[in-house]
Structure formats: structure tokens, C-alpha cells
Motif scaffolding. Structure first.
Motif, short mmCIF file in Angstrom:
data_model
loop_
_atom_site.label_atom_id
_atom_site.label_comp_id
_atom_site.label_asym_id
_atom_site.label_seq_id
_atom_site.Cartn_x
_atom_site.Cartn_y
_atom_site.Cartn_z
N SER A 35 0.82 -1.22 0.00
CA SER A 35 0.00 0.00 0.00
C SER A 35 0.85 1.26 0.00
O SER A 35 0.39 2.32 -0.39
N SER A 36 2.12 1.15 0.38
CA SER A 36 3.01 2.31 0.35
C SER A 36 3.80 2.40 -0.96
O SER A 36 4.66 3.27 -1.11
N GLY A 37 3.52 1.50 -1.93
CA GLY A 37 4.15 1.57 -3.25
C GLY A 37 5.47 0.85 -3.39
O GLY A 37 6.16 0.99 -4.39
N LEU A 38 5.84 0.04 -2.39
CA LEU A 38 7.07 -0.74 -2.50
C LEU A 38 6.78 -2.00 -3.29
O LEU A 38 5.73 -2.62 -3.16
N LEU A 39 7.73 -2.40 -4.12
CA LEU A 39 7.58 -3.54 -5.01
C LEU A 39 8.46 -4.69 -4.53
O LEU A 39 9.66 -4.50 -4.31
N TYR A 40 7.87 -5.86 -4.36
CA TYR A 40 8.60 -7.07 -3.97
C TYR A 40 8.38 -8.13 -5.04
O TYR A 40 7.29 -8.27 -5.58
N MET A 41 9.44 -8.90 -5.35
CA MET A 41 9.38 -9.95 -6.35
C MET A 41 10.00 -11.22 -5.79
O MET A 41 10.89 -11.18 -4.94
N TRP A 42 9.55 -12.38 -6.31
CA TRP A 42 10.13 -13.66 -5.94
C TRP A 42 9.81 -14.68 -7.03
O TRP A 42 8.96 -14.46 -7.87
N GLY A 43 10.54 -15.80 -7.02
CA GLY A 43 10.33 -16.87 -7.99
C GLY A 43 11.54 -17.05 -8.89
O GLY A 43 12.67 -16.76 -8.52
N ARG A 44 11.29 -17.51 -10.10
CA ARG A 44 12.34 -17.75 -11.08
C ARG A 44 12.90 -16.43 -11.56
O ARG A 44 12.17 -15.46 -11.75
N ASN A 45 14.22 -16.39 -11.78
CA ASN A 45 14.89 -15.15 -12.17
C ASN A 45 15.96 -15.38 -13.23
O ASN A 45 16.91 -14.63 -13.34
N ASN A 46 15.81 -16.43 -14.02
CA ASN A 46 16.84 -16.80 -14.98
C ASN A 46 17.04 -15.78 -16.09
O ASN A 46 18.06 -15.78 -16.76
N PHE A 47 16.10 -14.87 -16.30
CA PHE A 47 16.24 -13.81 -17.30
C PHE A 47 16.20 -12.43 -16.66
O PHE A 47 15.96 -11.44 -17.33
N GLY A 48 16.41 -12.35 -15.35
CA GLY A 48 16.37 -11.07 -14.66
C GLY A 48 14.97 -10.52 -14.49
O GLY A 48 14.78 -9.34 -14.23
N GLN A 49 13.95 -11.39 -14.62
CA GLN A 49 12.57 -10.94 -14.56
C GLN A 49 12.14 -10.45 -13.17
O GLN A 49 11.09 -9.83 -13.04
N LEU A 50 12.96 -10.68 -12.15
CA LEU A 50 12.63 -10.16 -10.83
C LEU A 50 13.09 -8.71 -10.65
O LEU A 50 12.60 -8.01 -9.76
N GLY A 51 14.05 -8.28 -11.44
CA GLY A 51 14.52 -6.89 -11.34
C GLY A 51 15.33 -6.60 -10.09
O GLY A 51 15.37 -5.47 -9.62
N ILE A 52 15.99 -7.62 -9.55
CA ILE A 52 16.73 -7.45 -8.31
C ILE A 52 18.21 -7.17 -8.53
O ILE A 52 18.99 -7.13 -7.59
N GLY A 53 18.62 -6.96 -9.78
CA GLY A 53 20.01 -6.61 -10.07
C GLY A 53 20.94 -7.79 -10.29
O GLY A 53 22.14 -7.61 -10.41
N SER A 54 20.39 -9.00 -10.35
CA SER A 54 21.21 -10.18 -10.63
C SER A 54 20.34 -11.20 -11.35
O SER A 54 19.12 -11.03 -11.44
N ASN A 55 20.98 -12.25 -11.85
CA ASN A 55 20.25 -13.36 -12.47
C ASN A 55 20.24 -14.58 -11.55
O ASN A 55 20.06 -15.69 -12.00
#
Length: 111
Positions: A35-55
Motif C-alpha cells: 500500500s506504500s508503493g514498494l515492489l517485492y518480487m520472488w520466484g524464477r529469475n533466470n532472465f532477470g525478470q525479478l529486477g533485483i540486479g542479478s540473475n
């Protein structure tokens, strides 16, 4: 347990102090906006689809995504307001009208 054929109550995922405002799921990754606009991601990241700065692959816990500042400095900080997850890519719209895309850009899906 890795798979379930029906919804089950389990451990709550930790999203800092915010309540979840939106959730989106893609081919093998998920994301949530608080609700404060922070974005969290999890799961597969083999193409950088999480956007966390690594693969680094297979992130099993919500990880904060730090969105870059907008090119137009007058727009202010980038807080996520909408989220879409594709097969191997992700897109976020922000409250300051910025749009960010990341992951596999095959077929021009990142814009």
C-alpha cells in the motif's frame, strides 16, 4: 511442499510493514506491491525478470526491487502502482507516470 492442487493456508510472506495492494504472477515468478508503493518480487529469475540486479535463480522469498529514479527529476521518487508479469519479463507503472520493464526482451516486449 513445492506443488499444491488446491489453495492452502501456509506461512505468511514478509513484506516489510506494508499491506499488499496488488499481486501479479507470471510464467514462474510473482510480485506484490504494498500500500506504500514498494515492489517485492520472488520466484524464477533466470532472465532477470525479478529486477533485483542479478540473475540469481529461484528466489524463494519476497525481495525488494529498487526502481531507478525517473529521467525527469520533477517526477519525484518512483513508487509502484501497477504490476504485470509475463512469461520471462515484468512491467511496473509508477505513481509518477514512469513505466519500467525488465527481464527477457525477446520480440520487443520490454518496449
Amino acid at each position: 511442499q513445492m506443488e499444491a492442487d488446491c489453495p492452502k493456508i501456509g506461512d505468511c510472506l514478509a513484506f516489510g510493514t506494508g499491506k499488499i495492494a496488488m499481486i501479479a504472477c507470471g510464467g514462474s515468478h510473482c510480485g506484490a506491491i504494498t500500500s506504500s508503493g514498494l515492489l517485492y518480487m520472488w520466484g524464477r529469475n533466470n532472465f532477470g525478470q525479478l529486477g533485483i540486479g542479478s540473475n540469481e535463480d529461484n528466489i524463494d522469498h519476497p525481495t525488494l526491487v529498487v526502481l531507478p529514479p525517473p529521467r525527469n527529476k520533477k517526477r519525484g521518487f518512483s513508487y509502484a502502482s501497477k504490476l504485470a508479469c509475463g512469461y520471462r519479463h515484468t512491467a511496473a507503472a509508477c505513481s509518477n507516470s514512469s513505466i519500467y520493464t525488465w527481464g527477457n526482451g525477446m520480440y520487443g516486449v520490454l518496449g
